[in-house]
Design a protein around this motif. Structure first.
Motif, PDB file in Angstrom:
ATOM      1  N   ARG A   1       3.915  -5.621  -7.623  1.00 14.94           N
ATOM      2  CA  ARG A   1       3.270  -5.659  -6.303  1.00 14.94           C
ATOM      3  C   ARG A   1       2.292  -6.822  -6.215  1.00 14.94           C
ATOM      4  O   ARG A   1       2.202  -7.509  -5.193  1.00 14.94           O
ATOM      5  CB  ARG A   1       2.538  -4.338  -6.032  1.00 14.94           C
ATOM      6  CG  ARG A   1       3.405  -3.214  -5.541  1.00 14.94           C
ATOM      7  CD  ARG A   1       2.574  -2.021  -5.098  1.00 14.94           C
ATOM      8  NE  ARG A   1       2.000  -1.317  -6.235  1.00 14.94           N
ATOM      9  CZ  ARG A   1       2.571  -0.271  -6.838  1.00 14.94           C
ATOM     10  NH1 ARG A   1       3.724   0.189  -6.408  1.00 14.94           N
ATOM     11  NH2 ARG A   1       1.984   0.316  -7.857  1.00 14.94           N
ATOM     12  N   GLN A   2       1.537  -7.035  -7.286  1.00 14.49           N
ATOM     13  CA  GLN A   2       0.559  -8.119  -7.305  1.00 14.49           C
ATOM     14  C   GLN A   2       1.246  -9.472  -7.148  1.00 14.49           C
ATOM     15  O   GLN A   2       0.751 -10.356  -6.439  1.00 14.49           O
ATOM     16  CB  GLN A   2      -0.231  -8.080  -8.619  1.00 14.49           C
ATOM     17  CG  GLN A   2      -1.411  -9.031  -8.689  1.00 14.49           C
ATOM     18  CD  GLN A   2      -2.558  -8.620  -7.785  1.00 14.49           C
ATOM     19  OE1 GLN A   2      -2.651  -7.457  -7.397  1.00 14.49           O
ATOM     20  NE2 GLN A   2      -3.412  -9.558  -7.441  1.00 14.49           N
TER      21      GLN A   2
ATOM     22  N   GLU B   1       3.653   1.838 -15.081  1.00 20.48           N
ATOM     23  CA  GLU B   1       2.437   1.193 -14.589  1.00 20.48           C
ATOM     24  C   GLU B   1       2.680  -0.278 -14.258  1.00 20.48           C
ATOM     25  O   GLU B   1       1.904  -0.891 -13.521  1.00 20.48           O
ATOM     26  CB  GLU B   1       1.324   1.313 -15.639  1.00 20.48           C
ATOM     27  CG  GLU B   1       0.872   2.743 -15.908  1.00 20.48           C
ATOM     28  CD  GLU B   1       0.359   3.435 -14.651  1.00 20.48           C
ATOM     29  OE1 GLU B   1      -0.351   2.774 -13.860  1.00 20.48           O
ATOM     30  OE2 GLU B   1       0.672   4.623 -14.457  1.00 20.48           O
TER      31      GLU B   1
ATOM     32  N   ASP C   1       0.827  -1.213   0.000  1.00 20.34           N
ATOM     33  CA  ASP C   1       0.000   0.000   0.000  1.00 20.34           C
ATOM     34  C   ASP C   1       0.861   1.263   0.000  1.00 20.34           C
ATOM     35  O   ASP C   1       0.567   2.227  -0.717  1.00 20.34           O
ATOM     36  CB  ASP C   1      -0.925   0.009   1.221  1.00 20.34           C
ATOM     37  CG  ASP C   1      -2.078  -0.977   1.092  1.00 20.34           C
ATOM     38  OD1 ASP C   1      -2.371  -1.394  -0.047  1.00 20.34           O
ATOM     39  OD2 ASP C   1      -2.675  -1.328   2.128  1.00 20.34           O
TER      40      ASP C   1
ATOM     41  N   ARG D   1       2.407   1.745  -3.385  1.00 21.04           N
ATOM     42  CA  ARG D   1       1.389   2.163  -4.365  1.00 21.04           C
ATOM     43  C   ARG D   1       1.073   3.650  -4.213  1.00 21.04           C
ATOM     44  O   ARG D   1       1.009   4.395  -5.206  1.00 21.04           O
ATOM     45  CB  ARG D   1       0.133   1.321  -4.188  1.00 21.04           C
ATOM     46  CG  ARG D   1      -0.957   1.605  -5.214  1.00 21.04           C
ATOM     47  CD  ARG D   1      -2.160   0.706  -5.010  1.00 21.04           C
ATOM     48  NE  ARG D   1      -1.835  -0.695  -5.257  1.00 21.04           N
ATOM     49  CZ  ARG D   1      -1.775  -1.633  -4.305  1.00 21.04           C
ATOM     50  NH1 ARG D   1      -2.012  -1.318  -3.030  1.00 21.04           N
ATOM     51  NH2 ARG D   1      -1.477  -2.872  -4.616  1.00 21.04           N
TER      52      ARG D   1
ATOM     53  N   ARG E   1       3.923   5.687  -5.413  1.00 21.17           N
ATOM     54  CA  ARG E   1       4.331   5.363  -6.782  1.00 21.17           C
ATOM     55  C   ARG E   1       5.798   4.933  -6.831  1.00 21.17           C
ATOM     56  O   ARG E   1       6.603   5.430  -7.629  1.00 21.17           O
ATOM     57  CB  ARG E   1       4.079   6.537  -7.731  1.00 21.17           C
ATOM     58  CG  ARG E   1       2.608   6.853  -7.930  1.00 21.17           C
ATOM     59  CD  ARG E   1       2.385   7.845  -9.052  1.00 21.17           C
ATOM     60  NE  ARG E   1       2.976   7.395 -10.311  1.00 21.17           N
ATOM     61  CZ  ARG E   1       2.432   6.482 -11.126  1.00 21.17           C
ATOM     62  NH1 ARG E   1       1.285   5.895 -10.785  1.00 21.17           N
ATOM     63  NH2 ARG E   1       3.025   6.168 -12.255  1.00 21.17           N
TER      64      ARG E   1
ATOM     65  N   GLU F   1       2.718  -2.120 -10.643  1.00 25.32           N
ATOM     66  CA  GLU F   1       1.565  -2.725  -9.978  1.00 25.32           C
ATOM     67  C   GLU F   1       1.570  -4.239 -10.143  1.00 25.32           C
ATOM     68  O   GLU F   1       1.218  -4.976  -9.217  1.00 25.32           O
ATOM     69  CB  GLU F   1       0.263  -2.135 -10.524  1.00 25.32           C
ATOM     70  CG  GLU F   1      -0.998  -2.661  -9.849  1.00 25.32           C
ATOM     71  CD  GLU F   1      -1.015  -2.418  -8.345  1.00 25.32           C
ATOM     72  OE1 GLU F   1      -1.578  -3.256  -7.612  1.00 25.32           O
ATOM     73  OE2 GLU F   1      -0.464  -1.391  -7.890  1.00 25.32           O
TER      74      GLU F   1
END
Length: 317
Positions: free
Chosen positions: A296-297, A290, A106, A109, A112, A293
């Motif tokens: 992170r996933q 981008e 979090d 994110r 950034r 992400e």
């Protein structure tokens, strides 16, 4: 680009520093509680050393931090690096508990920033090229088996200390939950696990079975208490592939894989590759994009599977 290495672990000195040195960086900075132990004379890249982890994170102007401390401290220092505006790589396991890992995701994110768990073996050329070759031949992986064992660690090794995040689950768990993600592209639907050896009050060996959708599976044996073994077998309805030294592939020599299809056996040969260098090139290219992400996933999905694996072991113990 400047990079700050937080911690001077065995893996940091043997593999991470040489990999960083190959990238043509402006400077490699090292934050360690043992500055006198740092050996940087062989590095081509200018090097700066800070005495202390937190001191280095606060004082450094590096754009990227790599956290390589003991397991129990990973999240603490990763959080500090992110809060100081640094893209952050963390040795596996990225955290001890799922909530702290989700918190890191979090923070990265919202700011950034890149956050990545260094499960580097999947970036080795042999593994990525194996996927491409199987796709070209119409071979779909359905079942994976793996064994990763090594002899007992010395008594002073932090991986034998539960307070420092030791145990086979923390050290080897990433190698259990990641093959299915890499080859199947999905998360497990169920996980079963059984402790086979215990050491210092922790799981030192385990058998595992991970089931995936469409009848796919991963099974294996992972232990601190065995003769050295490090291999993976990938099978489908019409083929199998055998990979030796798959989780810790030596960087300086060409590698091979045994491929069998239609009762015909062939040996695939791959040029030498350093998984740490390949990993660094891939993840540093993600900075500011981008695609951060997706990284992170990946780590949050692996953490979810690792939590299920821990629960499975707890049920059986």
């Amino acid at each position: 680009m400047k990079v700050l290495l937080v911690g001077y672990s065995n893996i940091a000195s043997r593999r991470i520093l040489p990999a960083l040195d190959s990238l043509g960086l402006e400077c490699i900075e090292i934050a360690t509680r043992r500055p006198e132990a740092v050996q940087s004379g062989s590095l081509k890249t200018p090097c700066k050393v800070y005495a202390g982890y937190e001191e280095g994170i606060h004082a450094s102007s590096a754009e990227l931090c790599w956290i390589s401390t003991v397991n129990s401290a990973h999240c603490t220092h990763a959080k500090l690096a992110l809060e100081n505006g640094r893209h952050t790589i963390v040795d596996k396991p990225i955290g001890m508990h799922s909530l702290e890992v989700y918190e890191l995701a979090d923070i990265s994110r919202k700011k950034r920033l890149l956050l990545s768990e260094a499960v580097v073996y999947t970036d080795h050329l042999r593994l990525r090229d194996t996927v491409i070759r199987l796709q070209k031949q119409g071979c779909t992986p359905r079942h994976i088996t793996a064994v990763f064992c090594f002899p007992p660690l010395s008594a002073d090794n932090f991986r034998r200390d539960p307070v420092l995040g030791g145990g086979a689950l923390m050290d080897l768990g990433a190698y259990i939950v990641s093959p299915g993600r890499f080859f199947f592209g999905s998360e497990p639907v169920s996980i079963s696990a059984w402790t086979t050896e215990r050491q210092d009050g922790m799981t030192a060996g385990m058998r595992v079975l991970l089931l995936y959708s469409e009848g796919r599976s991963f099974s294996g044996y992972f232990s601190f208490e065995g003769e050295y073994q490090n291999e993976m077998r990938i099978a489908g309805t019409n083929f199998y592939v055998h990979l030796d030294r798959c989780f810790t592939t030596p960087p300086a020599a060409e590698t091979t894989a045994v491929f069998k299809c239609g009762n015909t056996e062939a040996q695939w040969t791959f040029p030498a590759d350093d998984a740490f260098v390949s990993y660094l090139k891939r993840v540093t290219a993600l900075k500011g994009s981008e695609e951060m992400e997706a990284e992170r996933q990946t780590l949050t999905e692996d953490q979810k599977a690792l939590t299920l694996l821990k629960s499975a072991l707890d049920r059986e113990n």
